[in-house]
Design a protein around this motif. Sequence first.
Motif, short mmCIF file in Angstrom:
data_model
loop_
_atom_site.label_atom_id
_atom_site.label_comp_id
_atom_site.label_asym_id
_atom_site.label_seq_id
_atom_site.Cartn_x
_atom_site.Cartn_y
_atom_site.Cartn_z
N VAL A 1 0.81 -1.28 -0.11
CA VAL A 1 0.04 -0.05 -0.39
C VAL A 1 1.01 1.03 0.34
N VAL A 2 0.42 2.13 -0.94
CA VAL A 2 1.12 3.65 -1.29
C VAL A 2 0.32 4.84 -0.92
N PRO A 3 0.84 5.23 0.44
CA PRO A 3 -0.18 6.76 0.92
C PRO A 3 0.32 7.85 0.21
N GLY A 4 -0.78 7.97 0.01
CA GLY A 4 -0.89 8.98 -1.85
C GLY A 4 -0.23 10.27 -1.09
N TYR A 5 0.10 10.53 0.16
CA TYR A 5 1.28 12.22 0.60
C TYR A 5 2.11 11.49 0.10
N GLU A 6 3.09 10.37 -0.71
CA GLU A 6 3.99 10.13 -0.29
C GLU A 6 4.45 9.60 -1.60
N VAL A 7 3.60 9.50 -2.89
CA VAL A 7 3.66 9.00 -4.26
C VAL A 7 4.80 10.37 -4.99
N GLU A 8 4.45 11.53 -4.17
CA GLU A 8 5.08 12.66 -5.37
C GLU A 8 6.35 12.39 -4.71
N THR A 9 6.83 12.30 -3.89
CA THR A 9 8.37 12.04 -3.46
C THR A 9 9.20 10.75 -4.57
N MET A 10 8.43 10.03 -4.83
CA MET A 10 9.27 8.97 -5.31
C MET A 10 9.59 9.09 -7.19
N PHE A 11 8.85 10.63 -7.42
CA PHE A 11 9.74 10.62 -8.83
C PHE A 11 10.56 11.92 -8.58
N GLN A 12 11.95 11.88 -6.74
CA GLN A 12 12.84 12.57 -6.98
C GLN A 12 13.51 11.42 -6.92
N PRO A 13 14.72 12.46 -7.52
CA PRO A 13 15.84 11.06 -7.76
C PRO A 13 16.39 10.63 -6.39
N PHE A 14 16.84 9.73 -6.81
CA PHE A 14 17.44 8.40 -5.25
C PHE A 14 16.73 8.88 -4.40
N ARG A 15 15.30 8.61 -4.49
CA ARG A 15 14.45 8.33 -3.29
C ARG A 15 13.65 7.28 -3.28
N ARG A 16 12.83 6.58 -2.77
CA ARG A 16 12.55 5.86 -2.96
C ARG A 16 11.10 5.63 -1.73
N LEU A 17 9.90 4.81 -1.62
CA LEU A 17 9.19 4.80 -0.71
C LEU A 17 9.60 4.54 0.76
N ARG A 18 9.50 5.95 1.81
CA ARG A 18 9.71 5.72 3.16
C ARG A 18 11.41 5.22 3.37
N GLN A 19 12.25 5.90 2.05
CA GLN A 19 13.37 5.81 2.47
C GLN A 19 13.76 7.41 1.85
N GLU A 20 14.87 7.85 2.35
CA GLU A 20 15.68 9.01 2.01
C GLU A 20 16.20 8.58 1.17
N ARG A 21 17.16 8.04 1.40
CA ARG A 21 18.06 7.25 0.35
C ARG A 21 17.92 6.43 -0.37
N VAL A 22 18.46 5.24 -1.34
CA VAL A 22 18.29 4.02 -1.57
C VAL A 22 19.17 3.41 -0.75
N GLY A 23 19.34 1.95 -0.47
CA GLY A 23 20.62 0.75 -0.92
C GLY A 23 20.06 -0.03 -0.74
N GLY A 24 20.24 -1.19 -0.49
CA GLY A 24 20.39 -2.68 -0.69
C GLY A 24 20.30 -2.31 -2.89
N GLY A 25 19.93 -3.56 -3.02
CA GLY A 25 19.87 -4.11 -4.30
C GLY A 25 18.68 -4.34 -4.74
N ARG A 26 17.20 -3.06 -4.55
CA ARG A 26 16.71 -2.70 -5.19
C ARG A 26 16.14 -2.05 -6.56
N GLY A 27 17.38 -1.57 -6.52
CA GLY A 27 17.46 0.75 -7.49
C GLY A 27 18.14 1.11 -6.92
N PHE A 28 18.09 2.27 -7.52
CA PHE A 28 18.89 3.52 -6.46
C PHE A 28 17.61 5.28 -6.48
N GLY A 29 16.88 4.47 -6.57
CA GLY A 29 15.17 5.21 -6.85
C GLY A 29 15.61 6.83 -8.53
#
Length: 420
Positions: free
Chosen positions: A318-346
């Motif tokens: 489930v994706v909160p509506g208020y967090e959708v726009e932040t997902m379009f910012q570079p190096f940002r992922r859902l509920r994470q300021e910076r990406v990490g691990g092997g799931r991508g770079f944002g």
Amino acid sequence: MKRLTIRARLTLVYGGLFLLAGVVLLAVTYVLVSQQMPATFGVTLNRAPAPKLDRIIDPGDAEQLRVFARQVQDEARQNALESLLTQGGIALAIVSATAFAFGWLIAGRALQPLHQITGTARRIAGAGIAGRGLHERIALDGPRDEVRELADTFNLMLERLDQSFDGQRRFVANASHELRTPLALNRSLLELAITRPGAPAELRQLGETLLAVNERHERLIDGLLTLADSEQQVVDRTSVDLAEVVGHVAEQLGTELPVYRQLAPARTTGDPVLLERLTQNLLENALRHNVPAGGQVWVSTGTVDGWASLVVANTGPVVPGYEVETMFQPFRRLRQERVGGGRGFGLGLSIVRAVAGAHGGSVRAEPRHGGGLVVTVLLPAETSVRAEPEHAPPTQPGYPGPARPGQLPPAAALPAVPAS
């Protein structure tokens, strides 16, 4: 209480001053005319000598005649003054209404340069991507007054912002190019080391791990380069059908999750490589951020109201509506300021928005009911493509596309074919 606009206030000032001056002028005229007008109003009846008056008329009738004459004179004087007030007031009302109308026109004319500045700022703000449209300037003619100084200051600010964004894009592009060379050299050395005859197993395992890390860094550099390139307006355009692009990308994914396609012709013009990257990022993002078991992905294309649409939806958290726009910012992922691990770079959705904006389109994402995300890409259809679209793409939630966000049917009800 709703405040009046500047134009309305200027009109009230112009008209009010004119009306006040007219009232003062009318009052002064009334006082002067009242003082200068003789009480007899041009007729004088002197008391005649008694012998002569007795010969002409009876003394009692003569006195009544004098009283009547004074009444007629006073009435005539009063009527003249009242006529001055009445006719002058009517004339003042007509002229004041005309003054208010001219004041409205003059205020609009005086505020026209401000409308030009506002229009330029609105076009720059609606460019979609930060830095897009900053090359535009306010071509304001006329004397060097306060409005001209405001326009020149605004142009200077735009010039500095444009230089700043251009320098940032050039830095990202140059740094990415410079980093590609050592990464390619590292990959070659690692491949040579692990393929050398007699290499120990520990060395092979370490080399494979370093190759995976090196590959991850190469994908990051490639994403940064794509993001920097896609933020430029596309000049060389070719005809592209989004349905064909989706079909090609879906066939190349090789995923175990079903990708249900509902593809109608959606022709646009643009860079085929960038549009393929846009589609690939959307599908990979939908597959990567899915539920562990029983996940599904839907993709549809179509054309409506002069816009070619591409809609990608998936099951997932489930994706909160208020967090959708932040997902379009570079190096940002859902509920994470910076990406990490092997799931991508944002960078996936950032590249999607940049590519869409470079083609004169837009991207909208909405949480899907039950979990997941619905991403809608709108690009100018081939028959309505312009260098600068006359109307911005529709971005309201109720966009009447061939596949409305949030209303995709279940996979079993789709007359579509899952990708292999």
